[in-house]
Design an enzyme around this catalytic site. Structure first.
Site, PDB file in Angstrom:
ATOM      1  N   LYS A 244      50.503  44.305  35.011  1.00  8.82           N
ATOM      2  CA  LYS A 244      51.899  44.692  35.167  1.00  8.82           C
ATOM      3  C   LYS A 244      52.833  43.507  34.229  1.00  8.82           C
ATOM      4  O   LYS A 244      52.033  42.644  33.933  1.00  8.82           O
ATOM      5  CB  LYS A 244      52.182  44.326  36.790  1.00  8.82           C
ATOM      6  N   ARG A 278      44.465  46.075  44.472  1.00 15.49           N
ATOM      7  CA  ARG A 278      44.514  47.278  43.546  1.00 15.49           C
ATOM      8  C   ARG A 278      44.444  46.874  42.093  1.00 15.49           C
ATOM      9  O   ARG A 278      45.286  46.362  41.459  1.00 15.49           O
ATOM     10  CB  ARG A 278      45.989  48.120  43.964  1.00 15.49           C
TER      11      ARG A 278
END
Length: 297
Positions: A244, A278
């Protein structure tokens, strides 16, 4: 805290951290090196993740990366149906979650064999999501997203919706007044939404801090440092930081160049109480979990 979630003949136990493998059935995922758009490639990717030790396969049909193109409900449903059916057929015992904010896609996914609904909007982009999850008796991943308004390119339930529509800073619908403390605001948000879900009969809830969703870089790292405070909710906690912007922006690298940075942040997430990671790199995450357990011994 609930120590397990039982789904028919499968279950998740939270006695040690779990790994959720990202499997995007999209042509434009921001960090994947391959595009999984047919049964063979989907099955091969799932096989690789499961062989490396993934506990959950998370299938998504609508990219939520910044500047991603709009995907209408029909196309997202087609992709999700393809992905879930391929994985369930090849791996009958796999635990499958589906990453969607649309209730109709969620219902179709469960009908095709999905076990868990992973909703990045916390039920705010589709008013039918909570009732749908309750009716399906499906475990639900509740994500915190900071936004006042979501402005899709077309009416949300009638046409295309692009996740590049702005997430504004401020109070989340249903969150209540801001306290000026992001963790306290998150706790308020989660308590309200958890109560709504429980009143409908949904008891299997996993919370996700929503790293990157409507948060500044500084806010993401404050949440990471204080993530353990969210354990006061007494719910399993999922951390999704893989590739991210909170990693690639300060490092000034491309998303696909953040493998080491992702590992470092995942280790911090484990240290601060994450029950599920995740990730894109399953093998790396499994190694992190093993090393983290040795540090905790």
């Amino acid at each position: 805290m609930q120590d397990r979630i039982i789904m028919q003949d499968r279950e998740l136990q939270f006695s040690s951290p779990l790994v959720m493998a990202i499997l995007n059935v999209t042509p434009d995922s921001f960090s994947d090196t391959e595009h999984l758009m047919d049964v063979n490639s989907i099955t091969a990717a799932a096989a690789r993740a499961l062989t490396q030790g993934a506990d959950i396969i998370d299938i998504g049909g609508c990219s939520t990366r910044p500047s991603s193109g709009a995907v209408d409900e029909t196309e997202e449903m087609r992709r999700v149906r393809l992905g879930v059916t391929a994985v369930r057929t090849a791996f009958p015992n796999a635990i499958i979650s589906v990453d969607t904010f649309r209730s109709k896609v969620a219902e179709e996914a469960v009908n095709c064999g999905a076990d868990i609904i992973n909703d990045i909007s916390g039920g705010m982009l589709d008013p039918e999501m909570f009732t749908t999850v309750a009716r399906l008796h499906t475990p639900y991943i509740l994500t915190h997203t900071r936004m006042q308004h979501f402005v899709p390119q077309e009416p949300f339930l009638d046409g295309q919706v692009g996740m590049h529509a702005p997430f504004f800073e401020g109070n989340v619908m249903g969150e209540g007044p801001s306290t000026g403390d992001i963790i306290e605001d998150m706790l308020n948000f989660f308590r309200i939404r958890i109560e709504q879900l429980q009143q409908l009969g949904v008891t299997d809830i996993i919370i996700d801090p929503g790293y990157g969703f409507g948060k500044t870089l500084e806010q993401n790292y404050e949440i990471l440092r204080r993530q353990a405070e969210l354990l006061a909710l007494d719910m399993p906690l999922l951390a999704g930081v893989s590739h991210k912007s909170m990693i690639y922006k300060p490092l000034n690298v491309a998303p696909y160049e953040t493998q080491i940075g992702t590992a470092a942040i995942n280790m911090m997430a484990l240290h601060n109480g994450a029950h599920i990671l995740r990730v894109h790199e399953v093998k790396d995450a499994k190694q992190l979990i093993k090393l983290h357990s040795l540090c905790q011994a």
